[in-house]
Design an enzyme around this catalytic site. Structure first.
Site, PDB file in Angstrom:
ATOM      1  N   HIS A 159     -10.045   1.020   0.507  1.00  0.00           N
ATOM      2  CA  HIS A 159      -8.237   1.123   0.359  1.00  0.00           C
ATOM      3  C   HIS A 159      -8.450   0.307  -1.555  1.00  0.00           C
ATOM      4  O   HIS A 159      -7.865  -1.048  -1.432  1.00  0.00           O
ATOM      5  CB  HIS A 159      -8.052  -0.233   1.571  1.00  0.00           C
ATOM      6  N   HIS A 215      -3.423   7.919   6.219  1.00  0.00           N
ATOM      7  CA  HIS A 215      -3.066   6.298   5.852  1.00  0.00           C
ATOM      8  C   HIS A 215      -4.790   5.730   6.345  1.00  0.00           C
ATOM      9  O   HIS A 215      -5.678   5.467   5.236  1.00  0.00           O
ATOM     10  CB  HIS A 215      -2.022   5.807   6.154  1.00  0.00           C
ATOM     11  N   LYS A 231      -9.703   7.583   3.015  1.00  0.00           N
ATOM     12  CA  LYS A 231     -10.643   6.047   2.701  1.00  0.00           C
ATOM     13  C   LYS A 231     -11.555   5.786   2.683  1.00  0.00           C
ATOM     14  O   LYS A 231     -12.332   5.050   2.650  1.00  0.00           O
ATOM     15  CB  LYS A 231      -9.006   5.561   2.964  1.00  0.00           C
ATOM     16  N   PHE A 243       1.555  -2.840   3.931  1.00  0.00           N
ATOM     17  CA  PHE A 243       2.323  -4.511   4.582  1.00  0.00           C
ATOM     18  C   PHE A 243       3.487  -4.393   4.137  1.00  0.00           C
ATOM     19  O   PHE A 243       3.955  -3.954   2.979  1.00  0.00           O
ATOM     20  CB  PHE A 243       1.357  -5.561   3.641  1.00  0.00           C
ATOM     21  N   CYS A 260       0.718  -0.786  -0.344  1.00  0.00           N
ATOM     22  CA  CYS A 260       0.266  -0.115  -0.166  1.00  0.00           C
ATOM     23  C   CYS A 260       0.421   1.393   0.182  1.00  0.00           C
ATOM     24  O   CYS A 260       0.223   2.378  -0.209  1.00  0.00           O
ATOM     25  CB  CYS A 260      -1.206  -0.094   1.470  1.00  0.00           C
ATOM     26  N   GLU A 319      -1.114   5.224  13.410  1.00  0.00           N
ATOM     27  CA  GLU A 319      -1.269   6.068  13.118  1.00  0.00           C
ATOM     28  C   GLU A 319      -1.337   7.819  13.721  1.00  0.00           C
ATOM     29  O   GLU A 319      -0.161   8.430  14.448  1.00  0.00           O
ATOM     30  CB  GLU A 319      -2.040   6.271  11.774  1.00  0.00           C
TER      31      GLU A 319
END
Length: 418
Positions: A346, A309, A341, A405, A169, A320
């Site tokens: 996502h 994010h 998002k 990831f 991502c 975050e």
């Protein structure tokens, strides 16, 4: 402090295809409206065995104006999304990149977390059903992650650096940061950079669902993506693409280009913690933001807006928020931070490109996209997440976060040009 003066990099063109709209203006308008692009799944049939039956699909995508029908059959959806976004960005920039300048001074970097997974699944099914002799020779050029920048380079005669980034991502963030550096050091004058993803497939959806990474709010999909809310239960898989035209400042000035913003900072780190879970304290995210601000030669209190994010996962959002509060201190409560998002879901490797548009437009238009579905902020989430409704606010510096990831973290810093 730098010992070498780097060339300045500005954003002069924007293109996007998302589940909010098949152009950058349509996508941005929907963000300002706080509209969700999540809906029940149409791409493939499902039964009650499927625990997740919704996604952020693009229902009205038609690449025919950019790629003719015969050629489309040779290109995976992920590359088609990139090509359409790139075409819009080039037109938006007003620069005839196919015919102007030295093609070896023009390049492209487009990221994707998964690449042509649709082609992989279709090719494997064909292999099992009909045998190896019936597998298409186009499978390899369709499925490879670098097919997007490869096709875009052919599309626009880009003979400078042409490469792909695959860091889950964080792919778009890395692509934009590396493209910026390519221009800064003088290797190119113009770069097409961003990301693309078309991974709403049976294998991908079921795999993420098996990881318990996805929301299972099948009865209310438009409210499923709810970053920072205490009732969040996972992210929503989506697709899309965004490509930006990054240009060396004097090159842009010489042709009288419109400038949306300046890209001034790039920070990248690795968690070295877990292959799928973030470091709970957000240490890698903290350092990525710190390094990006250092690269931009800006202080933390200069930032007015962060496009987070913010995936809507319990662990990711907490990490975050922890990192932002640690880095920005008291200023964390003065800046605004939202997650788009909540509207798009996502888009994996395309997310950073799409969300950079929101960070850029916050500066260019003075409007902050909201975090929708934020009804009850989680414990300790006491920042200004621009809940549910867009807001006007003058922003001189914005920051975009993309984390992936594998422990990949990227932060980009955009600044008002002037």
């Amino acid at each position: 402090m730098r010992t070498v003066t780097l060339r300045r990099v500005v954003v002069t063109g924007i293109g996007a295809v998302s589940n909010l709209g098949t152009s950058a203006p349509a996508t941005w308008a929907a963000m300002k409206e706080g509209r969700s692009g999540i809906s029940p799944l149409r791409t493939f049939p499902q039964n009650e065995d499927w625990t997740v039956r919704f996604a952020g699909e693009i229902h009205d995508f038609d690449p025919s104006s950019v790629v003719d029908g015969r050629e489309q059959k040779r290109i995976d959806r992920v590359a088609l999304l990139a090509m359409v976004a790139a075409d819009e960005a080039v037109r938006d920039s007003g620069y005839d990149i196919r015919n102007a300048g030295d093609p070896y001074r023009h390049g492209t970097i487009i990221g994707s977390g998964i690449g042509g997974v649709l082609t992989m699944e279709e090719g494997h099914k064909k292999l099992l059903e009909t045998g190896p002799r019936r597998v298409s020779p186009f499978v390899v050029p369709r499925l490879m992650v670098n097919a997007a920048p490869g096709n875009v380079s052919i599309q626009f005669n880009l003979k400078g650096p042409s490469t792909a980034v695959a860091s889950a991502c964080a792919s778009s963030g890395h692509a934009l940061g590396i493209a910026m550096q390519t221009i800064q050091r003088g290797d190119c004058d113009v770069m097409l950079a961003g990301g693309a993803e078309a991974a709403i497939t049976p294998l991908t959806l079921s795999a993420f669902a098996s990881m318990k990474a996805l929301s299972t709010r099948n009865d209310d999909p438009q409210r499923a993506s709810r970053p920072f809310d205490r009732d969040r239960d996972g992210f929503v898989l989506s697709e899309g693409s965004a490509v930006l035209i990054l240009e060396e400042l004097e090159h842009a000035r010489a042709r009288g280009a419109r400038i949306y913003a300046e890209l001034v900072g790039y920070g990248a780190t690795g968690d070295a913690h877990h292959i799928a879970a973030p470091d709970e304290q957000g240490s890698g995210a903290f350092k990525a933001m710190e390094f990006a601000l250092r690269d931009a030669e800006l202080s933390a209190d200069s930032v007015g807006y962060i496009n987070a994010h913010g995936t809507s996962t319990p662990q990711g959002d907490k990490a975050e928020v922890t990192a932002v509060k640690r880095l920005f201190g008291a200023h964390a409560h003065r800046l605004s931070m939202s997650s788009t998002k909540s509207m798009t879901g996502h888009a994996l490797g395309a997310a950073g490109g799409i969300e950079s548009i929101a960070a850029i437009m916050a500066i260019y238009e003075g409007v902050l996209a909201p975090t929708i579905n934020l009804d009850n902020p989680d414990e300790g989430f006491d920042l200004d997440f621009v809940p549910n409704t867009a807001r006007e606010r003058k922003v001189d510096v914005s920051l975009n976060n993309t984390f992936g990831f594998g422990g990949h973290n990227v932060s980009l810093v955009f600044k008002r040009f002037g």
